[in-house]
Design a protein around this motif. Structure first.
Motif, PDB file in Angstrom:
ATOM      1  N   ILE A 106       0.846  -1.193   0.000  1.00 37.25           N
ATOM      2  CA  ILE A 106       0.000   0.000   0.000  1.00 37.25           C
ATOM      3  C   ILE A 106       0.884   1.247   0.000  1.00 37.25           C
ATOM      4  O   ILE A 106       1.781   1.377   0.827  1.00 37.25           O
ATOM      5  N   PRO A 107       0.631   2.169  -0.949  1.00 38.03           N
ATOM      6  CA  PRO A 107       1.428   3.411  -0.968  1.00 38.03           C
ATOM      7  C   PRO A 107       1.369   4.140   0.375  1.00 38.03           C
ATOM      8  O   PRO A 107       0.365   4.063   1.089  1.00 38.03           O
ATOM      9  N   HIS A 108       2.433   4.835   0.693  1.00 37.76           N
ATOM     10  CA  HIS A 108       2.551   5.468   2.010  1.00 37.76           C
ATOM     11  C   HIS A 108       1.440   6.474   2.299  1.00 37.76           C
ATOM     12  O   HIS A 108       1.078   6.685   3.449  1.00 37.76           O
ATOM     13  N   TYR A 109       0.891   7.121   1.278  1.00 34.09           N
ATOM     14  CA  TYR A 109      -0.122   8.158   1.495  1.00 34.09           C
ATOM     15  C   TYR A 109      -1.551   7.608   1.570  1.00 34.09           C
ATOM     16  O   TYR A 109      -2.469   8.341   1.900  1.00 34.09           O
ATOM     17  N   VAL A 110      -1.752   6.337   1.244  1.00 38.56           N
ATOM     18  CA  VAL A 110      -3.094   5.747   1.222  1.00 38.56           C
ATOM     19  C   VAL A 110      -3.418   5.151   2.589  1.00 38.56           C
ATOM     20  O   VAL A 110      -2.647   4.361   3.137  1.00 38.56           O
ATOM     21  N   GLY A 111      -4.570   5.539   3.119  1.00 41.29           N
ATOM     22  CA  GLY A 111      -5.036   4.999   4.396  1.00 41.29           C
ATOM     23  C   GLY A 111      -5.823   3.718   4.190  1.00 41.29           C
ATOM     24  O   GLY A 111      -6.167   3.350   3.073  1.00 41.29           O
ATOM     25  N   VAL A 112      -6.126   3.048   5.293  1.00 39.36           N
ATOM     26  CA  VAL A 112      -6.894   1.802   5.236  1.00 39.36           C
ATOM     27  C   VAL A 112      -7.950   1.813   6.327  1.00 39.36           C
ATOM     28  O   VAL A 112      -7.653   2.092   7.496  1.00 39.36           O
ATOM     29  N   LEU A 113      -9.185   1.507   5.924  1.00 39.45           N
ATOM     30  CA  LEU A 113     -10.294   1.335   6.859  1.00 39.45           C
ATOM     31  C   LEU A 113     -10.673  -0.134   6.866  1.00 39.45           C
ATOM     32  O   LEU A 113     -10.765  -0.762   5.802  1.00 39.45           O
ATOM     33  N   VAL A 114     -10.873  -0.680   8.067  1.00 39.12           N
ATOM     34  CA  VAL A 114     -11.250  -2.086   8.198  1.00 39.12           C
ATOM     35  C   VAL A 114     -12.519  -2.192   9.037  1.00 39.12           C
ATOM     36  O   VAL A 114     -12.773  -1.349   9.902  1.00 39.12           O
ATOM     37  N   PRO A 115     -13.326  -3.240   8.779  1.00 36.31           N
ATOM     38  CA  PRO A 115     -14.527  -3.434   9.594  1.00 36.31           C
ATOM     39  C   PRO A 115     -14.141  -3.756  11.033  1.00 36.31           C
ATOM     40  O   PRO A 115     -13.189  -4.488  11.284  1.00 36.31           O
ATOM     41  N   ASP A 116     -14.882  -3.174  11.948  1.00 37.23           N
ATOM     42  CA  ASP A 116     -14.659  -3.420  13.366  1.00 37.23           C
ATOM     43  C   ASP A 116     -15.788  -4.315  13.868  1.00 37.23           C
ATOM     44  O   ASP A 116     -15.838  -5.484  13.555  1.00 37.23           O
ATOM     45  N   SER A 117     -16.718  -3.766  14.573  1.00 34.77           N
ATOM     46  CA  SER A 117     -17.854  -4.539  15.060  1.00 34.77           C
ATOM     47  C   SER A 117     -19.085  -4.208  14.237  1.00 34.77           C
ATOM     48  O   SER A 117     -19.164  -3.157  13.602  1.00 34.77           O
TER      49      SER A 117
END
Length: 168
Positions: A106-117
């Motif tokens: 993943i490029p350094h400037y790209v964020g990541v969102l993941v499912p939580d609950s």
């Protein structure tokens, strides 16, 4: 859930709820936003959001665009499609186990969102940040970005209202 279309649909709904949890008309967003339509270089961003500084002309010009690309599995991530980061802030939305396998790509400037609950009011997941996005100045002018978002939102509105729409 191991079915890729189901995972994509759930991540998409979760992204939509993340962007606009209360269906607030003051939040400007669209899904499947296409740029360079009818060219060989056409690209589509899964979700886009625009946050103006305020509602003055300069506040709109200085606003930020957020792009979200949904990736349901490692194969989806490694495909050539869907890495269209045109915004000031860009995010992948993916299951945590996918993020753990591809984080080094993943490029350094790209964020990541993941499912939580699972959200207490529905069949979607609250998204949390696994990696914060860093600002990347966009290459396209605000007016083009807004026009493409407007066109996509009009398409979706026509679908909901049952109106024939041929604006692509």
């Amino acid at each position: 859930m191991s079915n890729r279309p189901e995972i994509t649909a759930l991540l998409s709904l979760s992204t939509q709820k993340y962007i606009n949890p209360y269906n607030d008309t003051r939040i400007y967003w669209a899904r499947e936003v296409t740029f360079d339509y009818s060219t060989s270089a056409a690209i589509r961003v899964d979700f886009m959001r625009f946050k103006p500084v305020n509602n003055t002309v300069s506040g709109i010009e200085k606003g930020d665009f957020y792009c979200y690309e949904v990736k349901s599995c490692v194969e989806d991530f490694k495909s050539k499609n869907g890495h269209n980061f045109l915004g000031d802030y860009n995010y992948y939305v993916m299951p945590k186990e996918v993020y753990e396998k591809v984080q080094h790509l993943i490029p350094h400037y790209v964020g990541v969102l993941v499912p939580d609950s699972k959200h207490y009011r529905g069949e979607w997941y609250d998204l949390t940040s696994a990696k914060k996005a860093k600002r990347k100045d966009r290459d396209r002018p605000a007016i083009e970005m807004l026009m493409m978002m407007f066109r996509s939102a009009a398409r979706d509105r026509a679908l909901v209202e049952g109106i024939k729409y041929d604006g692509k």
